[in-house]
Design a protein around this motif. Sequence first.
Motif, PDB file in Angstrom:
ATOM      1  N   PHE A   1       0.832  -1.200   0.000  1.00 17.25           N
ATOM      2  CA  PHE A   1       0.000   0.000   0.000  1.00 17.25           C
ATOM      3  C   PHE A   1       0.874   1.260   0.000  1.00 17.25           C
ATOM      4  N   SER A   2       1.900   1.254   0.830  1.00 16.82           N
ATOM      5  CA  SER A   2       2.813   2.404   0.929  1.00 16.82           C
ATOM      6  C   SER A   2       3.986   2.136   0.005  1.00 16.82           C
ATOM      7  N   PHE A   3       3.803   2.447  -1.272  1.00 13.19           N
ATOM      8  CA  PHE A   3       4.707   1.957  -2.308  1.00 13.19           C
ATOM      9  C   PHE A   3       6.185   2.267  -2.071  1.00 13.19           C
ATOM     10  N   PRO A   4       6.573   3.423  -1.490  1.00 13.65           N
ATOM     11  CA  PRO A   4       8.011   3.609  -1.252  1.00 13.65           C
ATOM     12  C   PRO A   4       8.559   2.620  -0.226  1.00 13.65           C
ATOM     13  N   ASN A   5       7.753   2.298   0.790  1.00 12.31           N
ATOM     14  CA  ASN A   5       8.207   1.330   1.792  1.00 12.31           C
ATOM     15  C   ASN A   5       8.408  -0.041   1.162  1.00 12.31           C
ATOM     16  N   GLY A   6       7.465  -0.437   0.302  1.00 10.46           N
ATOM     17  CA  GLY A   6       7.618  -1.708  -0.381  1.00 10.46           C
ATOM     18  C   GLY A   6       8.867  -1.732  -1.248  1.00 10.46           C
ATOM     19  N   GLY A   7       9.086  -0.654  -1.995  1.00 10.91           N
ATOM     20  CA  GLY A   7      10.288  -0.572  -2.829  1.00 10.91           C
ATOM     21  C   GLY A   7      11.557  -0.599  -2.009  1.00 10.91           C
ATOM     22  N   ASN A   8      11.546   0.089  -0.865  1.00  8.53           N
ATOM     23  CA  ASN A   8      12.724   0.087   0.009  1.00  8.53           C
ATOM     24  C   ASN A   8      13.015  -1.305   0.523  1.00  8.53           C
ATOM     25  N   ALA A   9      11.976  -2.019   0.952  1.00  7.73           N
ATOM     26  CA  ALA A   9      12.155  -3.360   1.510  1.00  7.73           C
ATOM     27  C   ALA A   9      12.713  -4.315   0.463  1.00  7.73           C
ATOM     28  N   ILE A  10      12.212  -4.215  -0.761  1.00  2.43           N
ATOM     29  CA  ILE A  10      12.725  -5.063  -1.837  1.00  2.43           C
ATOM     30  C   ILE A  10      14.179  -4.728  -2.139  1.00  2.43           C
ATOM     31  N   GLY A  11      14.468  -3.437  -2.243  1.00  4.09           N
ATOM     32  CA  GLY A  11      15.834  -3.006  -2.561  1.00  4.09           C
ATOM     33  C   GLY A  11      16.850  -3.386  -1.514  1.00  4.09           C
ATOM     34  N   ALA A  12      16.401  -3.631  -0.277  1.00  2.00           N
ATOM     35  CA  ALA A  12      17.320  -3.981   0.804  1.00  2.00           C
ATOM     36  C   ALA A  12      17.694  -5.459   0.822  1.00  2.00           C
ATOM     37  N   GLN A  13      17.050  -6.282  -0.016  1.00  2.00           N
ATOM     38  CA  GLN A  13      17.345  -7.716  -0.024  1.00  2.00           C
ATOM     39  C   GLN A  13      18.582  -8.033  -0.856  1.00  2.00           C
ATOM     40  N   ARG A  14      19.096  -9.229  -0.678  1.00  2.00           N
ATOM     41  CA  ARG A  14      20.241  -9.667  -1.484  1.00  2.00           C
ATOM     42  C   ARG A  14      19.848  -9.647  -2.956  1.00  2.00           C
ATOM     43  N   GLY A  15      20.650  -8.966  -3.751  1.00  2.00           N
ATOM     44  CA  GLY A  15      20.330  -8.793  -5.157  1.00  2.00           C
ATOM     45  C   GLY A  15      19.316  -7.706  -5.429  1.00  2.00           C
ATOM     46  N   SER A  16      18.799  -7.092  -4.359  1.00  2.00           N
ATOM     47  CA  SER A  16      17.819  -6.004  -4.453  1.00  2.00           C
ATOM     48  C   SER A  16      16.562  -6.411  -5.223  1.00  2.00           C
ATOM     49  N   THR A  17      16.189  -7.691  -5.113  1.00  2.00           N
ATOM     50  CA  THR A  17      14.962  -8.177  -5.735  1.00  2.00           C
ATOM     51  C   THR A  17      14.273  -9.145  -4.780  1.00  2.00           C
ATOM     52  N   ALA A  18      13.029  -9.496  -5.097  1.00  2.00           N
ATOM     53  CA  ALA A  18      12.266 -10.444  -4.293  1.00  2.00           C
ATOM     54  C   ALA A  18      11.210 -11.080  -5.201  1.00  2.00           C
ATOM     55  N   TRP A  19      10.363 -11.924  -4.616  1.00  2.00           N
ATOM     56  CA  TRP A  19       9.286 -12.575  -5.362  1.00  2.00           C
ATOM     57  C   TRP A  19       7.963 -12.411  -4.628  1.00  2.00           C
ATOM     58  N   ALA A  20       6.915 -12.092  -5.364  1.00  2.00           N
ATOM     59  CA  ALA A  20       5.552 -12.101  -4.834  1.00  2.00           C
ATOM     60  C   ALA A  20       4.886 -13.396  -5.264  1.00  2.00           C
ATOM     61  N   ILE A  21       4.298 -14.105  -4.310  1.00  2.00           N
ATOM     62  CA  ILE A  21       3.711 -15.414  -4.573  1.00  2.00           C
ATOM     63  C   ILE A  21       2.219 -15.389  -4.254  1.00  2.00           C
ATOM     64  N   TRP A  22       1.413 -15.943  -5.145  1.00  2.00           N
ATOM     65  CA  TRP A  22      -0.010 -16.161  -4.891  1.00  2.00           C
ATOM     66  C   TRP A  22      -0.420 -17.490  -5.511  1.00  2.00           C
ATOM     67  N   ASP A  23      -1.671 -17.881  -5.317  1.00  2.00           N
ATOM     68  CA  ASP A  23      -2.143 -19.142  -5.886  1.00  2.00           C
ATOM     69  C   ASP A  23      -3.429 -18.924  -6.678  1.00  2.00           C
ATOM     70  N   ASN A  24      -3.955 -20.010  -7.239  1.00  2.00           N
ATOM     71  CA  ASN A  24      -5.162 -19.889  -8.051  1.00  2.00           C
ATOM     72  C   ASN A  24      -6.362 -19.421  -7.233  1.00  2.00           C
ATOM     73  N   ASN A  25      -6.355 -19.706  -5.914  1.00  2.00           N
ATOM     74  CA  ASN A  25      -7.437 -19.207  -5.070  1.00  2.00           C
ATOM     75  C   ASN A  25      -7.426 -17.681  -5.008  1.00  2.00           C
ATOM     76  N   SER A  26      -6.234 -17.100  -5.039  1.00  2.00           N
ATOM     77  CA  SER A  26      -6.117 -15.642  -5.022  1.00  2.00           C
ATOM     78  C   SER A  26      -6.692 -15.040  -6.300  1.00  2.00           C
ATOM     79  N   ILE A  27      -6.474 -15.714  -7.422  1.00  2.00           N
ATOM     80  CA  ILE A  27      -7.025 -15.242  -8.688  1.00  2.00           C
ATOM     81  C   ILE A  27      -8.549 -15.274  -8.642  1.00  2.00           C
ATOM     82  N   GLU A  28      -9.093 -16.362  -8.104  1.00  2.00           N
ATOM     83  CA  GLU A  28     -10.547 -16.482  -8.001  1.00  2.00           C
ATOM     84  C   GLU A  28     -11.110 -15.412  -7.063  1.00  2.00           C
TER      85      GLU A  28
END
Length: 504
Positions: free
Chosen positions: A305-332
């Motif tokens: 929701f707070s997009f700069p915070n999300g970007g900061n958290a991702i950038g602080a990880q090894r390689g400055s990247t991460a993964w968002a995971i969901w499943d088919n139930n989330s799509i439904e």
Amino acid sequence: MTKHTLLAAAVLSTFALTASAENLELSADLVVIGGGAAGMPAAVQAAEKGRTVIVLEKNGFVGGGANAAEGLFAVESSWQRGKSIGITREEAFQYLMNYSHFKADPELTRRYVWGSAGNLEWLHQFGMDFDPIQMTPHDAPTWHVVQKYKNSEHGAAYIQCLRDAALERGVRIMTNTPVTELIKEDGRVVGVKATKKNGDTVTVKSKATIIATGGFGNSKEKVRDWLGLDPEVFKASVPLNKTGDGIEMAWKAGADKTPMLLMLHAGIEGKGIEFPGALYCMAWQPFNMWVNAEGSRFVDETQAFSFPNGGNAIGAQRGSTAWAIWDNNSIEYVQRAGIDNGIGVIVPVLDKLPKLKDEIKAALDAGNSTFVSAESLDALAAKIGVPAESLRATVAEYNGFAKDGHDLDFGKSRKYLRTLEGSTFYAVKLFPFHYTSLGGIRIDPDFHVVTPDRKPIPGLYAAGVDVGPLYGDTYAVWTSGHSFGWSSWSGRHAALSAVADMAK
């Protein structure tokens, strides 16, 4: 002829055209470098005060990033009053100063906050209207979304409205005309030199010059050299040709430097993935689970929701990247109940992303390495390059939190804790992309560009995201629309300061 037509003819007649097309020489009271969120109100305001104005824009169109913006920050506006929104200037000021750990310039911040509502009233006289909304559950209702003007809306409406107002008042706007240097005589900036795309040169002599060039976020070299970040990871969201020209010119003229940063957000890329498409929206949903290269969670995912915070958290990880995971139930869920987190008002909350399944299929068929699916967690782990044992343990713990309604690791709200127990799992790679750079040129409270010993450089002013310091180490999203509003207010008031100085 209307009075505005007569004024336009009178103003244009004052511009001095003295040379051939290969070497154009002009003069005006004010030259504005950049025709965007800050440059356009600067031009209109100076023209309203009876001054001749030339705007030089490097792109083939005016507006820059403002065309994709949506709303401006303001507090205690009449539009908020109409909705019984009670946030005060004192609250907003205290929040901004605390959020920056008091690294923001207090006088600039105070003047902006106190003047923000008046700025919207000034814009309203040209036909602009606003609707204040609360962008996300994490933000305050300071975001005044620009309403439709003629055939445009949001930021594009802001630019079209101000462009009309500028032309009616005799402002000369020259596109495809990048400024290359400031003209300085006896310590004073007295104009600029520009080179058009066809090689012709343009020289403008002026009493005052305002830099409003929109930052440096599209320069990979400057992102690397000025910020020490990998530009292949910390990428600009939109190719707007913002390469720090104005900042460099100001520094060359003797300006003091301020801290600089990027307005980060979670971004995704790959074949078939477009901003702000359905897959992009899906990556921003707070019910997703985020994992880093170790296959571990690292943040409360509602920071999306707070997009700069999300970007900061991702950038602080090894390689400055991460993964968002969901499943088919989330799509439904999304296609039944709609999304929980929109992308501004372009893709609103509750949108059911009707093209989501088609975009998923297209992206998977394209063989993206940045978006994958699998029918087991072990297979998913192999595709995203994280330890399978770690991912299994992370998902098991997360599912336990979701069933109990308590996130014991990061305190994520139970509203967005949903189990990952579907038959198909999806993962999209998250990058710390950015909307714009922030900072670079130090100004005083009257928008004079100043030297390291805080002495004004005569004739030189700056506004918008080129200047600072307005933030600490990250953008303040709680005061939604802060950067767009600041650009508008500061551009206008830089022009007022320049006009006042001309009268001395």
